[in-house]
Design a protein around this motif. Structure first.
Motif, PDB file in Angstrom:
ATOM      1  N   ALA A  17       0.835  -1.207   0.000  1.00  0.00           N
ATOM      2  CA  ALA A  17       0.000   0.000   0.000  1.00  0.00           C
ATOM      3  C   ALA A  17       0.867   1.254   0.000  1.00  0.00           C
ATOM      4  O   ALA A  17       0.612   2.200  -0.756  1.00  0.00           O
ATOM      5  N   TRP A  66      -4.107   1.923   0.001  1.00  0.00           N
ATOM      6  CA  TRP A  66      -3.057   2.716  -0.651  1.00  0.00           C
ATOM      7  C   TRP A  66      -3.453   4.177  -0.858  1.00  0.00           C
ATOM      8  O   TRP A  66      -2.623   5.016  -1.148  1.00  0.00           O
ATOM      9  N   GLY A  83       0.950   3.712  -3.068  1.00  0.00           N
ATOM     10  CA  GLY A  83       0.452   5.052  -2.760  1.00  0.00           C
ATOM     11  C   GLY A  83       1.502   6.116  -3.029  1.00  0.00           C
ATOM     12  O   GLY A  83       1.218   7.148  -3.637  1.00  0.00           O
ATOM     13  N   ALA A 118      -4.282  -4.266   0.504  1.00  0.00           N
ATOM     14  CA  ALA A 118      -3.561  -3.090   0.010  1.00  0.00           C
ATOM     15  C   ALA A 118      -4.458  -2.228  -0.864  1.00  0.00           C
ATOM     16  O   ALA A 118      -4.370  -1.004  -0.862  1.00  0.00           O
TER      17      ALA A 118
END
Lengths: 273, 259, 259
Positions: free
Chosen positions: A86, A147, A90, A143
């Motif tokens: 994540a 994220w 991200g 995830a």
């Protein structure tokens, strides 16, 4: 003055529990050798009555302590991997959006919005039911809902860094946009994201437990969520079957939060007087 | 001449710093005079201004004496006005200019709301803000940097302080605006008999404004004297090097004329 | 032969007030010459510096630089060509990556423009530091451990590393103390003589601009209103803004002191 991370009592307490958990998870096959799903004794031995089976056995006579220890392995592995995926996803999306600006930013951030609107747990649920339950699918599924936070944080930080002189200097020097974004700016956007990483880990551990509880965890590994689900049937007669993994779950999540809180404070220089 | 302020053996250590920011400083400041403190970054000139105004960060160690001639120890804001380098820094973006001024006025002077507002408009007029009545309802961001600095000066002099400290108050401004603000400070002090402590790194600016010039270097005051004397016949080699580094339109050029 | 020819540069910033930062700006810079660009704050001189260095795209106008259509270069071609035009910024604290070391900052241009094989970088860093009057021992230090003057010298070293023909100096000495500034100006003049560099020297300080510039262009409200050889221009200003800028230069009203 900011106290260093290791001088904070909450960091020491949470850190000690987490460290123990990680050690247990890492050395699970040594501490509790053999298959945790194998039958070890009489079914439904209550805890603290048999020295050989300190936490007792479940409905099928499996060693609860061995299950708990191997369950820690799943929780830690899934929690950390999901958080890692994540944060990485991200950071990449957030940095790209913040640095590129314009239509690319708008498009990427609408995707972030879309993911953020759907509750993370529903996303995970849908993903696992489509892709089938396995450890990696569960990691990706968790995830998927986690994220967006790192993406927003990274973008906000990159937006303010993008206009700095050192970025202009890098451009004038002839550095490529990709290198500026990911080598120069992204590392500086990491601290605020790291500060929330612990929350992501804690949430991932919980989500994993919830998926397992609903029978959507990896069927080949022991998980706390599955243990709680199994114990549900004997909740009146043998509540300890659900309570013991429940306590383990709560301890893990709380200690992760404590460490995260201390980490945030020492990373941001925030301090209670 | 009446003594306004006497400093004796004054030293300042910032928390955690080994070297003093101000070392064994002695200074006599007289009522109504304009004293310029000159120095480069790290010389201790701003520390001097802050220790007088009581603006040092907590944990700073102060040794020596600060004596106020006549009357009790003055209160910052009331008896000492302070103008900072960054005009935006002393203004709250969420408060109107009128609120800023009336709040300071009513904190320090026994005024009704109506009188405070009238007095605020007068102050804006004094610092040459056009259309003071309208400016009272405006917010800091609606003004240019130079005008914000004028408003900051109006705030600093609102409670009729005896001492006005201008800490690099013109350094962040454009040369044209800088000249206007310098002229304003001089006119204000002459009209109201205020004492001015003018902190700057610019020799020529100090010479234009001040009666006396003090030169700071490495936490110490190396030279003090009448402005003309310090500029014309500096006694210290450090002062001479500062003067030599000053550039104006008569300085030697570093390149030839265009072909 | 001119090095840079700008024609009809125009830039309007979007927004409620639609500020015309550049309004049909045209000028030339010859190889090895310094063009001083002077004007009050908000006149558009910083926008012009950013348009030349392709940090900001103009709405209209052309830039020819070193025989190429500089304004039309894109992507990889632009990045390759950038070595020929470098820039030094006002705030030496902000112009470097916060975690950079001196050697790290100087190796970037060597790598990006393939100036030397990796094994020769330490020698190049040492040479660059010597060229800007810094000790090679500073190489492993983080930039945050250096003084403002030292950092600005590193910024100059970084700018000359890819062997440019033109350096845009955007208020490059404005944040420095007078004595440091004088030495950095000397350094710039010396580098120009040694390397045949051309400078665009953007400043609000006429005295400093005059010291370093062969020619001066005066900007007001997005336009160049006056251009000419430095001394001749200042001796006979034709515009009101230049007369005001000249009058605003603070001078020490005494003869220069023999040191």
């Amino acid at each position: 003055m900011t106290r260093p991370f290791l001088r904070r009592p909450e960091a020491l307490l949470g850190g000690a529990i987490l460290l123990a958990l990680i050690l247990i998870a890492g050395f699970a096959p040594l501490i509790a050798p053999g298959d945790p799903l194998a039958i070890a004794g009489r079914p439904l031995i209550p805890p603290f009555t048999d020295a050989g089976l300190p936490l007792g056995t479940d409905r099928l006579g499996r060693d609860l302590l061995a299950e708990l220890i191997h369950g820690a392995r799943t929780s830690v592995a899934v929690g950390l991997s999901a958080a890692l995926v994540a944060v990485f996803a991200g950071m990449t999306v957030g940095t790209a959006a913040g640095f590129a600006g314009g239509a690319i930013e708008a498009a990427l951030m609408r995707i972030v919005d879309a993911f953020q609107i759907v509750p993370g747990f529903l996303l995970a649920l849908a993903f696992v039911s489509v892709a089938g339950p396995s450890l990696w699918v569960v990691v990706l599924a968790i995830a998927l809902g986690a994220w967006t936070g790192p993406a927003r944080l990274a973008r906000a930080r990159v937006l303010s860094l993008r206009e700095s002189d050192f970025v202009a200097a890098a451009k004038v020097m002839g550095m490529s946009p990709a290198e500026i974004a990911f080598r120069q700016i992204m590392p500086l956007a990491l601290p605020p994201v790291l500060a929330v990483a612990s929350v992501i880990v804690a949430a991932a551990v919980l989500t994993e437990a919830a998926l397992s509880f609903l029978g959507l965890g990896d069927p080949n590994s022991v998980t706390w969520g599955a243990m709680i689900a199994e114990g549900r049937n004997q909740l009146r007669s043998a509540a300890y079957l659900s309570i013991i993994p429940g306590i383990a779950l709560v301890l893990t999540v709380i200690s992760t939060y404590l460490v995260g809180e201390a980490l945030t404070d020492s990373l941001t220089g925030r301090d209670k007087r | 001449m009446t003594l306004l302020l006497g400093l004796t053996g004054l030293s300042v250590h910032y928390p955690g710093a080994s070297a003093p920011a101000l070392a064994d400083l002695g200074l006599a400041l007289f009522e109504g005079e304009k004293l310029a403190i000159i120095g480069e970054s790290g010389s201790g000139k701003s520390t001097l201004a802050r220790v007088i105004a009581g603006l040092l960060p907590p944990g700073s160690r102060i040794e020596g004496r600060i004596d106020w001639g006549g009357g009790p120890t003055p209160r910052p804001g009331r008896d000492i006005g302070y103008v900072f380098q960054d005009p935006g820094g002393s203004l709250n973006p969420l408060l109107s200019v009128g609120r800023h001024l009336t709040e300071v006025l009513r904190t320090h002077l026994p005024l009704t709301a109506r009188d405070a507002r009238a007095r605020a408009a007068e102050l804006l007029d004094t610092v040459q803000i056009p259309d003071p009545a309208r400016a009272l309802n405006a917010y800091p961001h609606q003004f240019s940097g130079g005008q914000r600095q004028r408003i900051a000066i109006a705030l600093a002099i609102a409670a009729r302080p005896r001492l006005l400290i201008a800490d690099e108050a013109t350094s962040a401004l454009d040369v044209l605006v800088q000249a206007e603000i310098t002229a304003l400070l001089r006119a204000l002090c002459d009209a109201k008999g205020m004492t001015l402590l003018f902190i700057t790194h610019d020799m020529a600016l100090a010479g234009q404004l001040a009666d006396r010039i003090a030169v700071m270097h490495a936490a110490r005051m190396v030279e003090i004297g009448p402005a003309a004397r310090v500029l014309r016949a500096p006694r210290e080699s450090y002062t001479r090097s500062l003067l030599a580094a000053h550039l104006d339109l008569a300085s030697p050029r570093l390149v030839g004329e265009a072909r | 032969m001119t090095l840079l020819v700008a024609r009809g540069l125009t830039k309007t910033y979007p927004g409620a007030r639609r500020i015309r930062a550049l309004d049909d700006v045209s000028f030339e810079i010859a190889p090895g010459e310094t063009l001083g660009l002077i004007g009050p704050s908000g006149c558009g001189k910083s926008t012009l510096a950013r348009v030349l260095t392709r940090l900001t795209e103009p709405d209209a106008g052309t830039i020819r630089f070193g025989g190429q259509d500089w304004g039309a270069l894109k992507g990889r071609a632009l990045r390759r060509a950038r070595g020929a035009m470098q820039m030094v910024f006002q705030d030496p604290g902000a112009a470097f990556h916060p975690r950079a070391t001196v050697a790290g900052a100087l190796c970037e241009p060597l790598r990006l423009h393939a100036i030397a094989p990796r094994s020769d970088w330490p020698d190049h860093v040492e040479l660059l530091l010597t060229q800007v009057g810094l000790s090679p021992e500073l190489a492993p230090r983080p930039l945050s451990a250096l003084s403002g003057g030292q950092r600005q010298r590193v910024a100059i070293a970084r700018a000359i590393a890819p062997r440019p023909k033109l350096i845009v100096l955007d208020e490059a000495v404005s944040a420095l103390d007078a004595s440091v500034r004088a030495r950095v100006l000397d350094l710039l003049a010396q580098l120009q003589r040694d390397m045949g560099l051309a400078y665009l020297f953007v400043s609000h300080d006429l005295a400093v601009t005059r010291a370093l510039s062969h020619r001066i262009a005066v900007m007001e409200a997005g336009r160049i209103v006056e251009t000419g050889p430095a001394e001749a221009l200042l001796a006979a200003p034709r515009t009101e803004i230049l007369r005001r800028l000249i009058a605003a230069v603070p001078t020490i009203h005494t003869e220069k002191v023999p040191s």
